[in-house]
Design an enzyme around this catalytic site. Structure first.
Site, PDB file in Angstrom:
ATOM      1  N   ASP A 268      41.585  44.135  41.169  1.00  0.00           N
ATOM      2  CA  ASP A 268      40.916  45.106  40.296  1.00  0.00           C
ATOM      3  C   ASP A 268      41.716  46.382  40.025  1.00  0.00           C
ATOM      4  OD1 ASP A 268      38.577  43.622  39.741  1.00  0.00           O
ATOM      5  OD2 ASP A 268      37.808  44.096  41.739  1.00  0.00           O
TER       6      ASP A 268
ATOM      7  N   ASP B  88      37.729  37.425  34.445  1.00  0.00           N
ATOM      8  CA  ASP B  88      37.828  38.890  34.371  1.00  0.00           C
ATOM      9  C   ASP B  88      39.272  39.375  34.556  1.00  0.00           C
ATOM     10  OD1 ASP B  88      35.631  37.618  35.637  1.00  0.00           O
ATOM     11  OD2 ASP B  88      34.755  39.500  36.275  1.00  0.00           O
TER      12      ASP B  88
HETATM   13  N1  GLY Z   1      34.693  41.958  37.318  1.00  0.00           N
HETATM   14  C1  GLY Z   1      33.369  41.824  37.773  1.00  0.00           C
HETATM   15  C2  GLY Z   1      32.332  41.753  36.724  1.00  0.00           C
HETATM   16  O1  GLY Z   1      32.549  41.629  35.562  1.00  0.00           O
HETATM   17  O2  GLY Z   1      31.184  41.827  37.116  1.00  0.00           O
END
Ligand code: GLY
Length: 403
Positions: free
Chosen positions: A115, A179
């Site tokens: 992230d 993601d």
């Molecule tokens: N990256 C986590 C979400 O979209 O909830």
């Protein structure tokens, strides 16, 4: 369902248009930014005395829920402040943006998840873009180096999450979530800033592998693909936040749309544009995309039309649709993407989603979903919905100033 959607649609088109004409987009955007400023400055003031806290959402009692910088959403509030500064040029907002950006600086050394791209690109990335402050540049480069430690050459992916006891029990080996496409922009930016092509090469490898393994025949995306660490090949196609392994989790589709549009911009690779357009087709033709274009949290949720909507997915899509409307070489498709972005922005800027002044804990948008299967953050405000909503409006205004 149709009647309910039509009523929502009529109220969106009618809002702010006593003359019977829809409110001009420039007016919608000015109005939403003015509300966003009011809300965000209030929210920032709530956290003045807690120098490590970053806003996340509100709880059932309406109390503010915060996180420290390690939570994946920590960069979105600083990013929201940067977008507000970009729009207003207000010195007070600039100071707030600098303060909240400094709160996530230590994440440049994070290597235990993917992230860092979200966290640093939204905060330091926007800060560097808008101010040219040379102190921001090494943070972005260190962050990209940390993210690069997660590259797995055998599969050609950046591993999203580390393996934990719960995921080992499920047989996961090297999980990659859709993601993760969003984190690639930090890598392409790092190559641009440093002249070192390796970051960009990893981003391209990840996009290629994702293109090959993450999509179904109908161009919807799986949430998680786990790669076998011995063969390097995908061995599981699963979900964590969606309704089922075979469903189309709305925000995952939004990340995919945005990720491939962004990678086309960053590389000029036509197949990424083509992939983004295939995803767009899946979304825009979907019989369960409501008329106001704010999706249900999962396109396959069994309780549609009573399932919660996800404003965050609409905001991410709107931003991507603006980019795609300018990138597409097919004028008819470009028009569709522009209209989709416009409808999503209008919907989010209407009373159903845009918070009334002084409500919603200071967040801008209502009605997002974090992770419904975990019963976490369902029908609440979320910082990333706010961030991508502002980004979508800035992009729209820059692309179509005449609207
Ligand atoms: N990256 C986590 C979400 O979209 O909830």
């Amino acid at each position: 369902m149709k009647r309910k959607n039509t009523l929502i649609l009529l109220s969106i088109l009618a809002s702010g248009c006593s003359s019977g004409h829809p409110e001009p987009m420039s007016q919608v955007i000015d109005r939403a930014f003015s509300r966003a400023c009011e809300q965000t400055v209030f929210l920032a003031s709530e956290l003045k005395t807690d120098p490590l806290a970053l806003p996340r959402t509100i709880d059932a009692q309406g109390r503010l829920v915060t996180s420290d910088s390690h939570w994946w959403t920590s960069g979105f509030f600083p990013g929201t402040l940067w977008y507000l500064f970009e729009y207003t040029h207000d010195r007070q907002i600039l100071e707030l943006a600098r303060d909240f950006t400094a709160r996530v600086e230590r994440e440049q050394y994070t290597t235990d998840n993917h992230d860092i791209g979200f966290i640093l690109n939204c905060s330091f990335g926007n800060g560097y873009r808008l101010t040219g402050d040379e102190q921001y540049r090494p943070v972005l480069l260190q962050g990209a180096s940390s993210l690069a430690t997660r590259f797995r050459p055998l599969s050609g992916v950046i591993q999203s999450w580390d393996i934990a006891p719960w995921s080992t029990r499920l047989g996961w080996q090297c999980p990659v979530i859709i993601d993760n496409m969003m984190n690639l922009e930090l890598l392409t930016r790092a190559s641009e800033l440093s002249g070192d092509p390796r970051f960009r090469e990893m981003a391209v490898a990840h996009a290629e592998t994702t293109l090959k393994n993450h999509f179904r025949k109908d161009h919807s995306s799986y949430h998680v693909v786990s790669y076998d660490t011995l063969s390097g090949r995908p061995h599981l196609h699963i979900t964590k936040q969606g309704y089922s392994d075979s469903s189309a989790w709305a925000r995952g589709q939004a990340w995919a749309l945005y990720g491939f549009s962004m990678m086309y911009r960053e590389t000029g690779e036509k197949r990424y544009l083509q992939q983004a357009e295939l995803i767009a087709d899946f979304l825009l033709r979907h019989p369960r995309l409501p008329e106001d274009m704010v999706p249900y949290w999962d396109f396959d949720a069994p309780d549609i039309p009573d399932a919660p909507r996800d404003a965050s997915a609409a905001a991410v899509m709107a931003s991507a649709f603006v980019e795609l409307s300018q990138a597409s070489q097919d004028p008819e498709a470009a028009r569709k993407y522009r209209e989709a972005a416009q409808m999503q922005i209008r919907s989010l800027a209407a009373d159903t989603y845009l918070a009334a002044p002084g409500t919603n804990g200071g967040f801008i948008l209502k009605h997002s979903v974090g992770s419904l299967p975990d019963n976490s953050e369902v029908d609440v405000p979320l910082t990333y919905a706010d961030y991508y909503f502002l980004e979508a409006m800035l992009r729209y205004k820059a692309a179509y100033p005449e609207d």
